[in-house]
Design a protein around this motif. Sequence first.
Motif, PDB file in Angstrom:
ATOM      1  N   TYR A  31     -23.880 -14.673  39.081  1.00  7.74           N
ATOM      2  CA  TYR A  31     -25.069 -15.505  38.903  1.00  7.74           C
ATOM      3  C   TYR A  31     -26.006 -14.903  37.869  1.00  7.74           C
ATOM      4  CZ  TYR A  31     -29.396 -17.966  40.019  1.00  7.74           C
ATOM      5  OH  TYR A  31     -30.552 -18.707  39.937  1.00  7.74           O
ATOM      6  N   ASP A  32     -26.316 -13.616  38.015  1.00  5.41           N
ATOM      7  CA  ASP A  32     -27.247 -12.965  37.091  1.00  5.41           C
ATOM      8  C   ASP A  32     -26.684 -12.850  35.678  1.00  5.41           C
ATOM      9  OD1 ASP A  32     -29.202 -12.641  39.048  1.00  5.41           O
ATOM     10  OD2 ASP A  32     -28.408 -10.702  39.692  1.00  5.41           O
ATOM     11  N   GLY A  33     -25.363 -12.759  35.573  1.00  6.79           N
ATOM     12  CA  GLY A  33     -24.748 -12.575  34.264  1.00  6.79           C
ATOM     13  C   GLY A  33     -24.482 -13.872  33.513  1.00  6.79           C
ATOM     14  N   THR A  34     -24.860 -14.990  34.082  1.00  8.27           N
ATOM     15  CA  THR A  34     -24.633 -16.298  33.456  1.00  8.27           C
ATOM     16  C   THR A  34     -25.949 -16.862  32.935  1.00  8.27           C
ATOM     17  OG1 THR A  34     -22.762 -16.772  34.927  1.00  8.27           O
ATOM     18  CG2 THR A  34     -23.794 -18.642  33.835  1.00  8.27           C
ATOM     19  N   THR A  35     -25.931 -17.338  31.700  1.00  7.96           N
ATOM     20  CA  THR A  35     -27.127 -17.931  31.104  1.00  7.96           C
ATOM     21  C   THR A  35     -26.956 -19.443  30.982  1.00  7.96           C
ATOM     22  OG1 THR A  35     -26.285 -17.738  28.840  1.00  7.96           O
ATOM     23  CG2 THR A  35     -27.488 -15.832  29.743  1.00  7.96           C
ATOM     24  N   MET A  36     -28.066 -20.124  30.834  1.00 11.34           N
ATOM     25  CA  MET A  36     -28.006 -21.566  30.623  1.00 11.34           C
ATOM     26  C   MET A  36     -27.302 -21.891  29.311  1.00 11.34           C
ATOM     27  SD  MET A  36     -29.145 -23.423  33.132  1.00 11.34           S
ATOM     28  CE  MET A  36     -29.626 -25.026  32.434  1.00 11.34           C
ATOM     29  N   ARG A  37     -27.452 -21.026  28.317  1.00 13.19           N
ATOM     30  CA  ARG A  37     -26.757 -21.251  27.041  1.00 13.19           C
ATOM     31  C   ARG A  37     -25.246 -21.202  27.252  1.00 13.19           C
ATOM     32  NH1 ARG A  37     -27.960 -21.410  21.868  1.00 13.19           N
ATOM     33  NH2 ARG A  37     -30.143 -20.877  22.316  1.00 13.19           N
ATOM     34  N   ALA A  38     -24.785 -20.221  28.031  1.00 15.00           N
ATOM     35  CA  ALA A  38     -23.349 -20.100  28.293  1.00 15.00           C
ATOM     36  C   ALA A  38     -22.848 -21.312  29.082  1.00 15.00           C
ATOM     37  CB  ALA A  38     -23.065 -18.810  29.061  1.00 15.00           C
ATOM     38  N   ILE A  39     -23.652 -21.781  30.024  1.00 16.38           N
ATOM     39  CA  ILE A  39     -23.262 -22.966  30.801  1.00 16.38           C
ATOM     40  C   ILE A  39     -23.152 -24.185  29.894  1.00 16.38           C
ATOM     41  CG2 ILE A  39     -24.035 -24.570  32.606  1.00 16.38           C
ATOM     42  CD1 ILE A  39     -25.333 -22.097  33.983  1.00 16.38           C
ATOM     43  N   ALA A  40     -24.116 -24.336  28.986  1.00 15.51           N
ATOM     44  CA  ALA A  40     -24.094 -25.468  28.053  1.00 15.51           C
ATOM     45  C   ALA A  40     -22.846 -25.412  27.174  1.00 15.51           C
ATOM     46  CB  ALA A  40     -25.352 -25.460  27.197  1.00 15.51           C
ATOM     47  N   GLU A  41     -22.526 -24.231  26.671  1.00 10.73           N
ATOM     48  CA  GLU A  41     -21.340 -24.077  25.819  1.00 10.73           C
ATOM     49  C   GLU A  41     -20.074 -24.400  26.595  1.00 10.73           C
ATOM     50  OE1 GLU A  41     -21.529 -20.117  24.310  1.00 10.73           O
ATOM     51  OE2 GLU A  41     -23.152 -20.554  22.868  1.00 10.73           O
ATOM     52  N   GLU A  42     -20.005 -23.934  27.836  1.00  6.16           N
ATOM     53  CA  GLU A  42     -18.833 -24.194  28.671  1.00  6.16           C
ATOM     54  C   GLU A  42     -18.670 -25.690  28.934  1.00  6.16           C
ATOM     55  OE1 GLU A  42     -15.560 -23.189  31.334  1.00  6.16           O
ATOM     56  OE2 GLU A  42     -16.590 -22.103  29.734  1.00  6.16           O
ATOM     57  N   ALA A  43     -19.804 -26.381  29.087  1.00  6.52           N
ATOM     58  CA  ALA A  43     -19.768 -27.821  29.372  1.00  6.52           C
ATOM     59  C   ALA A  43     -19.631 -28.667  28.106  1.00  6.52           C
ATOM     60  CB  ALA A  43     -21.038 -28.225  30.128  1.00  6.52           C
ATOM     61  N   GLY A  44     -19.767 -28.040  26.938  1.00  6.45           N
ATOM     62  CA  GLY A  44     -19.661 -28.783  25.683  1.00  6.45           C
ATOM     63  C   GLY A  44     -20.874 -29.635  25.386  1.00  6.45           C
ATOM     64  N   VAL A  45     -22.056 -29.180  25.826  1.00 11.06           N
ATOM     65  CA  VAL A  45     -23.297 -29.904  25.539  1.00 11.06           C
ATOM     66  C   VAL A  45     -24.279 -28.937  24.894  1.00 11.06           C
ATOM     67  CG1 VAL A  45     -22.941 -31.475  27.485  1.00 11.06           C
ATOM     68  CG2 VAL A  45     -24.338 -29.415  27.800  1.00 11.06           C
ATOM     69  N   SER A  46     -25.341 -29.485  24.325  1.00 11.25           N
ATOM     70  CA  SER A  46     -26.364 -28.627  23.737  1.00 11.25           C
ATOM     71  C   SER A  46     -27.188 -27.977  24.848  1.00 11.25           C
ATOM     72  CB  SER A  46     -27.285 -29.446  22.832  1.00 11.25           C
ATOM     73  OG  SER A  46     -28.058 -30.352  23.611  1.00 11.25           O
ATOM     74  N   VAL A  47     -27.856 -26.881  24.513  1.00 12.10           N
ATOM     75  CA  VAL A  47     -28.713 -26.217  25.488  1.00 12.10           C
ATOM     76  C   VAL A  47     -29.821 -27.173  25.940  1.00 12.10           C
ATOM     77  CG1 VAL A  47     -30.287 -24.287  25.885  1.00 12.10           C
ATOM     78  CG2 VAL A  47     -28.220 -23.949  24.521  1.00 12.10           C
ATOM     79  N   GLY A  48     -30.364 -27.921  24.984  1.00 12.69           N
ATOM     80  CA  GLY A  48     -31.407 -28.885  25.318  1.00 12.69           C
ATOM     81  C   GLY A  48     -30.915 -29.934  26.288  1.00 12.69           C
ATOM     82  N   ASN A  49     -29.670 -30.358  26.096  1.00 13.64           N
ATOM     83  CA  ASN A  49     -29.099 -31.361  26.993  1.00 13.64           C
ATOM     84  C   ASN A  49     -28.904 -30.786  28.394  1.00 13.64           C
ATOM     85  OD1 ASN A  49     -28.225 -33.945  27.506  1.00 13.64           O
ATOM     86  ND2 ASN A  49     -26.167 -33.650  26.690  1.00 13.64           N
ATOM     87  N   ALA A  50     -28.489 -29.524  28.465  1.00  9.15           N
ATOM     88  CA  ALA A  50     -28.324 -28.872  29.766  1.00  9.15           C
ATOM     89  C   ALA A  50     -29.662 -28.808  30.500  1.00  9.15           C
ATOM     90  CB  ALA A  50     -27.743 -27.480  29.586  1.00  9.15           C
ATOM     91  N   TYR A  51     -30.722 -28.455  29.757  1.00  5.45           N
ATOM     92  CA  TYR A  51     -32.048 -28.377  30.359  1.00  5.45           C
ATOM     93  C   TYR A  51     -32.615 -29.767  30.685  1.00  5.45           C
ATOM     94  CZ  TYR A  51     -32.845 -23.357  29.930  1.00  5.45           C
ATOM     95  OH  TYR A  51     -32.786 -21.988  30.089  1.00  5.45           O
ATOM     96  N   TYR A  52     -32.089 -30.779  30.031  1.00  7.74           N
ATOM     97  CA  TYR A  52     -32.514 -32.151  30.350  1.00  7.74           C
ATOM     98  C   TYR A  52     -32.107 -32.511  31.776  1.00  7.74           C
ATOM     99  CZ  TYR A  52     -32.528 -37.278  30.377  1.00  7.74           C
ATOM    100  OH  TYR A  52     -32.742 -38.592  30.708  1.00  7.74           O
ATOM    101  N   TYR A  53     -30.915 -32.049  32.159  1.00  8.93           N
ATOM    102  CA  TYR A  53     -30.403 -32.363  33.487  1.00  8.93           C
ATOM    103  C   TYR A  53     -30.846 -31.364  34.547  1.00  8.93           C
ATOM    104  CZ  TYR A  53     -27.346 -35.900  31.424  1.00  8.93           C
ATOM    105  OH  TYR A  53     -26.869 -37.008  30.774  1.00  8.93           O
ATOM    106  N   PHE A  54     -31.001 -30.102  34.145  1.00 12.41           N
ATOM    107  CA  PHE A  54     -31.342 -29.051  35.108  1.00 12.41           C
ATOM    108  C   PHE A  54     -32.375 -28.117  34.490  1.00 12.41           C
ATOM    109  CE2 PHE A  54     -26.981 -30.338  36.028  1.00 12.41           C
ATOM    110  CZ  PHE A  54     -27.074 -30.655  37.381  1.00 12.41           C
ATOM    111  N   SER A  55     -33.421 -27.827  35.246  1.00 14.14           N
ATOM    112  CA  SER A  55     -34.496 -26.988  34.719  1.00 14.14           C
ATOM    113  C   SER A  55     -34.092 -25.534  34.601  1.00 14.14           C
ATOM    114  CB  SER A  55     -35.735 -27.099  35.615  1.00 14.14           C
ATOM    115  OG  SER A  55     -35.442 -26.644  36.928  1.00 14.14           O
ATOM    116  N   GLY A  56     -33.018 -25.131  35.276  1.00  8.18           N
ATOM    117  CA  GLY A  56     -32.559 -23.752  35.206  1.00  8.18           C
ATOM    118  C   GLY A  56     -31.422 -23.525  36.180  1.00  8.18           C
ATOM    119  N   LYS A  57     -30.996 -22.275  36.288  1.00  8.36           N
ATOM    120  CA  LYS A  57     -29.865 -21.953  37.153  1.00  8.36           C
ATOM    121  C   LYS A  57     -30.172 -22.244  38.624  1.00  8.36           C
ATOM    122  CE  LYS A  57     -29.418 -17.675  35.812  1.00  8.36           C
ATOM    123  NZ  LYS A  57     -28.850 -16.300  35.758  1.00  8.36           N
ATOM    124  N   GLU A  58     -31.444 -22.050  38.997  1.00  9.85           N
ATOM    125  CA  GLU A  58     -31.804 -22.309  40.390  1.00  9.85           C
ATOM    126  C   GLU A  58     -31.525 -23.758  40.773  1.00  9.85           C
ATOM    127  OE1 GLU A  58     -33.789 -20.907  38.208  1.00  9.85           O
ATOM    128  OE2 GLU A  58     -34.257 -18.885  38.941  1.00  9.85           O
TER     129      GLU A  58
END
Length: 224
Positions: A31-58
């Motif tokens: 959990y601590d070693g994962t960033t929202m940027r890495a999640i966005a890249e894994e999902a194939g979306v932009s970081v902004g798009n990831a934050y559009y759906y979720f405010s953060g890892k929590e």
Amino acid sequence: MPDTPARSTKAEQTRQSIIDSAMRLFASAGYDGTTMRAIAEEAGVSVGNAYYYFSGKEQLIQAYYDQIQAVHAVAAEVPLAGQADFTERLRGVLLAWIDVAEPYHGFAGSFFKNAAEPSSPLSPFSDDSTAAREAAIELHRRVLDGSDLKLAKTLRADLPELLWLLQMGIVLFWVHDTSTGQQRTRDLVEHCVPIIDRMLRLTRVPGVRGVVDDVVGLIAMIRP
């Protein structure tokens, strides 16, 4: 302009892809070693798009709580269908949770230390976790309401929440269980549920009712 069905479906697919990507990365990097940027890249979306759906890892973990609770509710239909014996109903629901959660056991410990912090939004007792917590308590209410268990009215009202707290204790044991397929947790459920059943049935014995009233009063005192 309101979303068309196609747009809504696409949005839900994107949202689910982000959740699935987060779960994979939490499993591999923690959990601590994962960033929202890495999640966005894994999902194939932009970081902004990831934050559009979720405010953060929590919030992603909250989505995981909601998702696993929904899957658990479906899996629980099997042991609850046509079964009145309280022991069998409770055992089946608790074991169903272990089955549903097993794929996520590898990273459960990595965010548990965050969830264990009382002020953390990841805590199952937090305001953020209200929806998942209430859904779980409602499932235990179904366990009780469809069973053959006879209880004093005061205890019956509080028992679904107490059964959820029992489940939380089992979850804690499960997080630390390194046995294959978490067999030790399954054994714990198999052995403790009949004991709980016997203890609850004893609450109707006249000499025990006073103690039950004391317990119910204690619960009312400590409940937020």
